[in-house]
Design a protein around this motif. Structure first.
Motif, PDB file in Angstrom:
ATOM      1  N   TYR A   1       0.828  -1.199   0.000  1.00  0.00           N
ATOM      2  CA  TYR A   1       0.000   0.000   0.000  1.00  0.00           C
ATOM      3  C   TYR A   1       0.866   1.255   0.000  1.00  0.00           C
ATOM      4  O   TYR A   1       1.873   1.321   0.693  1.00  0.00           O
ATOM      5  CB  TYR A   1      -0.901  -0.001   1.237  1.00  0.00           C
ATOM      6  N   GLY A   2       0.461   2.237  -0.789  1.00  0.00           N
ATOM      7  CA  GLY A   2       1.122   3.527  -0.751  1.00  0.00           C
ATOM      8  C   GLY A   2       1.787   3.921  -2.055  1.00  0.00           C
ATOM      9  O   GLY A   2       1.890   3.134  -3.000  1.00  0.00           O
ATOM     10  N   ASN A   3       2.218   5.184  -2.104  1.00  0.00           N
ATOM     11  CA  ASN A   3       2.949   5.713  -3.248  1.00  0.00           C
ATOM     12  C   ASN A   3       4.418   5.338  -3.073  1.00  0.00           C
ATOM     13  O   ASN A   3       5.186   6.031  -2.405  1.00  0.00           O
ATOM     14  CB  ASN A   3       2.771   7.237  -3.303  1.00  0.00           C
ATOM     15  N   ILE A   4       4.806   4.211  -3.654  1.00  0.00           N
ATOM     16  CA  ILE A   4       6.101   3.594  -3.373  1.00  0.00           C
ATOM     17  C   ILE A   4       7.007   3.660  -4.600  1.00  0.00           C
ATOM     18  O   ILE A   4       6.572   3.358  -5.716  1.00  0.00           O
ATOM     19  CB  ILE A   4       5.916   2.128  -2.946  1.00  0.00           C
ATOM     20  N   HIS A   5       8.256   4.030  -4.372  1.00  0.00           N
ATOM     21  CA  HIS A   5       9.241   4.081  -5.451  1.00  0.00           C
ATOM     22  C   HIS A   5      10.600   3.626  -4.924  1.00  0.00           C
ATOM     23  O   HIS A   5      10.882   3.713  -3.729  1.00  0.00           O
ATOM     24  CB  HIS A   5       9.377   5.505  -6.010  1.00  0.00           C
ATOM     25  N   ASP A   6      11.435   3.154  -5.811  1.00  0.00           N
ATOM     26  CA  ASP A   6      12.850   2.883  -5.529  1.00  0.00           C
ATOM     27  C   ASP A   6      13.090   1.829  -4.455  1.00  0.00           C
ATOM     28  O   ASP A   6      14.089   1.882  -3.731  1.00  0.00           O
ATOM     29  CB  ASP A   6      13.571   4.183  -5.130  1.00  0.00           C
ATOM     30  N   LEU A   7      12.189   0.857  -4.341  1.00  0.00           N
ATOM     31  CA  LEU A   7      12.427  -0.233  -3.403  1.00  0.00           C
ATOM     32  C   LEU A   7      13.446  -1.218  -3.981  1.00  0.00           C
ATOM     33  O   LEU A   7      13.481  -1.468  -5.189  1.00  0.00           O
ATOM     34  CB  LEU A   7      11.123  -0.987  -3.109  1.00  0.00           C
ATOM     35  N   GLU A   8      14.275  -1.780  -3.125  1.00  0.00           N
ATOM     36  CA  GLU A   8      15.149  -2.867  -3.545  1.00  0.00           C
ATOM     37  C   GLU A   8      14.269  -4.021  -4.012  1.00  0.00           C
ATOM     38  O   GLU A   8      13.203  -4.283  -3.432  1.00  0.00           O
ATOM     39  CB  GLU A   8      16.047  -3.307  -2.389  1.00  0.00           C
ATOM     40  N   HIS A   9      14.702  -4.752  -5.019  1.00  0.00           N
ATOM     41  CA  HIS A   9      13.874  -5.837  -5.534  1.00  0.00           C
ATOM     42  C   HIS A   9      14.726  -6.846  -6.296  1.00  0.00           C
ATOM     43  O   HIS A   9      15.892  -6.585  -6.609  1.00  0.00           O
ATOM     44  CB  HIS A   9      12.760  -5.298  -6.435  1.00  0.00           C
ATOM     45  N   LEU A  10      14.125  -7.983  -6.594  1.00  0.00           N
ATOM     46  CA  LEU A  10      14.800  -9.059  -7.298  1.00  0.00           C
ATOM     47  C   LEU A  10      14.217  -9.244  -8.688  1.00  0.00           C
ATOM     48  O   LEU A  10      13.049  -8.931  -8.928  1.00  0.00           O
ATOM     49  CB  LEU A  10      14.663 -10.370  -6.512  1.00  0.00           C
ATOM     50  N   GLU A  11      15.033  -9.774  -9.581  1.00  0.00           N
ATOM     51  CA  GLU A  11      14.600 -10.068 -10.940  1.00  0.00           C
ATOM     52  C   GLU A  11      14.282 -11.558 -11.061  1.00  0.00           C
ATOM     53  O   GLU A  11      15.000 -12.414 -10.528  1.00  0.00           O
ATOM     54  CB  GLU A  11      15.704  -9.688 -11.931  1.00  0.00           C
ATOM     55  N   LEU A  12      13.187 -11.872 -11.750  1.00  0.00           N
ATOM     56  CA  LEU A  12      12.821 -13.259 -11.983  1.00  0.00           C
ATOM     57  C   LEU A  12      13.587 -13.796 -13.192  1.00  0.00           C
ATOM     58  O   LEU A  12      13.841 -13.071 -14.150  1.00  0.00           O
ATOM     59  CB  LEU A  12      11.314 -13.384 -12.239  1.00  0.00           C
ATOM     60  N   LYS A  13      13.931 -15.078 -13.155  1.00  0.00           N
ATOM     61  CA  LYS A  13      14.677 -15.672 -14.263  1.00  0.00           C
ATOM     62  C   LYS A  13      14.024 -16.977 -14.711  1.00  0.00           C
ATOM     63  O   LYS A  13      13.820 -17.887 -13.902  1.00  0.00           O
ATOM     64  CB  LYS A  13      16.136 -15.918 -13.866  1.00  0.00           C
ATOM     65  N   LYS A  14      13.722 -17.047 -15.986  1.00  0.00           N
ATOM     66  CA  LYS A  14      13.130 -18.240 -16.595  1.00  0.00           C
ATOM     67  C   LYS A  14      14.241 -18.991 -17.310  1.00  0.00           C
ATOM     68  O   LYS A  14      14.701 -18.584 -18.370  1.00  0.00           O
ATOM     69  CB  LYS A  14      12.037 -17.813 -17.577  1.00  0.00           C
ATOM     70  N   THR A  15      14.701 -20.096 -16.721  1.00  0.00           N
ATOM     71  CA  THR A  15      15.877 -20.771 -17.255  1.00  0.00           C
ATOM     72  C   THR A  15      15.828 -22.261 -16.967  1.00  0.00           C
ATOM     73  O   THR A  15      15.095 -22.716 -16.074  1.00  0.00           O
ATOM     74  CB  THR A  15      17.157 -20.172 -16.638  1.00  0.00           C
ATOM     75  N   GLN A  16      16.621 -23.021 -17.695  1.00  0.00           N
ATOM     76  CA  GLN A  16      16.768 -24.438 -17.409  1.00  0.00           C
ATOM     77  C   GLN A  16      17.579 -24.603 -16.129  1.00  0.00           C
ATOM     78  O   GLN A  16      18.514 -23.834 -15.863  1.00  0.00           O
ATOM     79  CB  GLN A  16      17.472 -25.156 -18.560  1.00  0.00           C
ATOM     80  N   LEU A  17      17.233 -25.606 -15.327  1.00  0.00           N
ATOM     81  CA  LEU A  17      17.894 -25.835 -14.051  1.00  0.00           C
ATOM     82  C   LEU A  17      18.469 -27.239 -14.014  1.00  0.00           C
ATOM     83  O   LEU A  17      17.894 -28.171 -14.586  1.00  0.00           O
ATOM     84  CB  LEU A  17      16.903 -25.645 -12.897  1.00  0.00           C
ATOM     85  N   ASN A  18      19.589 -27.384 -13.315  1.00  0.00           N
ATOM     86  CA  ASN A  18      20.275 -28.661 -13.280  1.00  0.00           C
ATOM     87  C   ASN A  18      20.610 -29.081 -11.852  1.00  0.00           C
ATOM     88  O   ASN A  18      20.807 -28.230 -10.972  1.00  0.00           O
ATOM     89  CB  ASN A  18      21.577 -28.583 -14.084  1.00  0.00           C
ATOM     90  N   VAL A  19      20.667 -30.386 -11.645  1.00  0.00           N
ATOM     91  CA  VAL A  19      21.092 -30.917 -10.356  1.00  0.00           C
ATOM     92  C   VAL A  19      22.496 -30.406 -10.031  1.00  0.00           C
ATOM     93  O   VAL A  19      23.367 -30.350 -10.901  1.00  0.00           O
ATOM     94  CB  VAL A  19      21.068 -32.458 -10.380  1.00  0.00           C
ATOM     95  N   TYR A  20      22.688 -29.978  -8.795  1.00  0.00           N
ATOM     96  CA  TYR A  20      23.936 -29.474  -8.240  1.00  0.00           C
ATOM     97  C   TYR A  20      24.186 -27.996  -8.563  1.00  0.00           C
ATOM     98  O   TYR A  20      25.223 -27.449  -8.218  1.00  0.00           O
ATOM     99  CB  TYR A  20      25.150 -30.314  -8.664  1.00  0.00           C
ATOM    100  N   ASP A  21      23.229 -27.315  -9.204  1.00  0.00           N
ATOM    101  CA  ASP A  21      23.342 -25.866  -9.348  1.00  0.00           C
ATOM    102  C   ASP A  21      23.374 -25.237  -7.954  1.00  0.00           C
ATOM    103  O   ASP A  21      22.612 -25.624  -7.058  1.00  0.00           O
ATOM    104  CB  ASP A  21      22.149 -25.298 -10.128  1.00  0.00           C
ATOM    105  N   GLU A  22      24.232 -24.230  -7.770  1.00  0.00           N
ATOM    106  CA  GLU A  22      24.372 -23.588  -6.471  1.00  0.00           C
ATOM    107  C   GLU A  22      23.303 -22.518  -6.288  1.00  0.00           C
ATOM    108  O   GLU A  22      23.021 -21.733  -7.197  1.00  0.00           O
ATOM    109  CB  GLU A  22      25.765 -22.962  -6.343  1.00  0.00           C
ATOM    110  N   ILE A  23      22.707 -22.470  -5.098  1.00  0.00           N
ATOM    111  CA  ILE A  23      21.583 -21.566  -4.840  1.00  0.00           C
ATOM    112  C   ILE A  23      21.720 -20.897  -3.479  1.00  0.00           C
ATOM    113  O   ILE A  23      22.418 -21.378  -2.583  1.00  0.00           O
ATOM    114  CB  ILE A  23      20.235 -22.322  -4.889  1.00  0.00           C
ATOM    115  N   PHE A  24      21.029 -19.740  -3.346  1.00  0.00           N
ATOM    116  CA  PHE A  24      20.810 -19.084  -2.060  1.00  0.00           C
ATOM    117  C   PHE A  24      19.307 -19.090  -1.789  1.00  0.00           C
ATOM    118  O   PHE A  24      18.507 -18.969  -2.725  1.00  0.00           O
ATOM    119  CB  PHE A  24      21.272 -17.631  -2.079  1.00  0.00           C
ATOM    120  N   MET A  25      18.942 -19.197  -0.521  1.00  0.00           N
ATOM    121  CA  MET A  25      17.552 -18.976  -0.113  1.00  0.00           C
ATOM    122  C   MET A  25      17.565 -17.980   1.034  1.00  0.00           C
ATOM    123  O   MET A  25      18.419 -18.053   1.930  1.00  0.00           O
ATOM    124  CB  MET A  25      16.879 -20.278   0.317  1.00  0.00           C
ATOM    125  N   CYS A  26      16.626 -17.044   1.029  1.00  0.00           N
ATOM    126  CA  CYS A  26      16.606 -15.990   2.030  1.00  0.00           C
ATOM    127  C   CYS A  26      15.198 -15.876   2.599  1.00  0.00           C
ATOM    128  O   CYS A  26      14.223 -15.854   1.843  1.00  0.00           O
ATOM    129  CB  CYS A  26      17.026 -14.666   1.395  1.00  0.00           C
TER     130      CYS A  26
END
Length: 299
Positions: free
Chosen positions: A121-146
């Motif tokens: 809610y609100g008039n919001i600008h310039d928030l930090e944010h993440l980009e979505l990625k549509k890609t093939q994924l493989n076993v043993y790919d390194e990841i972060f979870m937050c």
């Protein structure tokens, strides 16, 4: 090798979702899960069951806290060290849209994909944010979870008498890709990261570029014991948590995520539709300026 430079933005873009008394915003009543910002103007994604759990729990908290409402918390570390600067922002949630879809394969047994797209809610600008990625994924790919594993406990440190609003970072790898390893259209991933109540809705990102490849949805594990460590006149002891509470409802185990390969296009389509409800300066048009509401979006 993982790129640690992406961690500050990842943590700043990850938000806690909970019930907060507006008269005491820095002391949340409960944290039910995690979400993550995907635009500078306040759009975020989470797991639908996180919001449903909070909505079901809200009447209980309203009995003792008339100003209680469902809100989001963002924690941004601007500076570290002796001159540390931390910005903590509390937001109401304007709109919730639950996604429902039938994938092309038979992997999902239900049309409910347990993902919601929301707008703060609100008039919001310039928030930090993440980009979505549509890609093939493989076993043993390194990841972060937050996110906020164990929900309220991570934020309200009763035994320490403190409040911490910064999310926790976890690292790991993809252990399984669904519907099968090597697929060029991955629908889900199993990871070796341990998740628990509060982890739901966490972004799972590529550890090299920080882009979201999946959203944490559930775990393979066992039920969490509903107990909490507290101080009683200097003595540390465990107490039973009220069964009506959602502090520790959920399981603990290996985290499963629904991929952005599957959801990327639908999420962006919804955002484009919601943006029609706002003026270019970010203010919502009067006909849409109503209390938070939820609706389903059939893909």
């Amino acid at each position: 090798m993982a790129n640690t430079d992406i961690i500050p933005n990842l943590k700043a873009s990850t938000i806690a979702l909970g019930i907060i008394d507006e008269s005491k915003p820095m002391f949340p009543l409960v944290i039910g899960g995690t979400g993550f910002l995907i635009s500078e103007d306040g759009f975020f994604v989470t797991a639908t069951h996180v919001l449903l759990g909070l909505q079901n729990a809200l009447p209980k908290y309203l009995e003792k806290n008339p100003q209680a409402t469902i809100m989001a918390i963002q924690n941004v570390v601007r500076k570290t060290g002796q001159e540390a600067q931390i910005d903590v922002k509390i937001f109401k949630i304007l709109k919730i849209i639950n996604l429902k879809a039938k994938p092309a394969t038979n992997y999902h047994s239900s049309s409910d994909v347990d993902i919601s797209v929301c707008r703060l809610y609100g008039n919001i600008h310039d928030l930090e944010h993440l980009e979505l990625k549509k890609t093939q994924l493989n076993v043993y790919d390194e990841i972060f979870m937050c996110g906020y594993p164990k929900g309220t406990f991570v934020v309200k440190q009763h035994s320490l008498g403190t409040t911490r609003t910064s999310p926790s970072l976890q690292t790991g790898r993809i252990s399984t890709v669904f519907p099968y390893d090597g697929t060029i259209e991955p629908e889900g991933i199993q990871t070796d990261i341990v998740g628990t109540g509060g982890s739901s809705g966490s972004p799972i990102v590529d550890a090299n570029d920080g882009k979201v490849i999946a959203i944490a949805q559930n775990v393979l594990g066992v039920s969490v014991t509903k107990k909490e460590l507290v101080n009683d006149n200097g003595t540390r002891k465990w107490i039973e948590v009220d069964e009506g509470d959602i502090l520790y409802s959920g399981n603990t185990g290996l985290t499963f995520g629904v991929t952005m390969f599957f959801m990327h296009d639908f999420i962006l389509k919804i955002i484009d539709q919601i943006k029609l409800e706002f003026y270019q300066d970010g203010n919502i048009k009067p006909e849409f300026a109503k209390p938070p509401k939820t609706r389903n979006f059939n893909l």
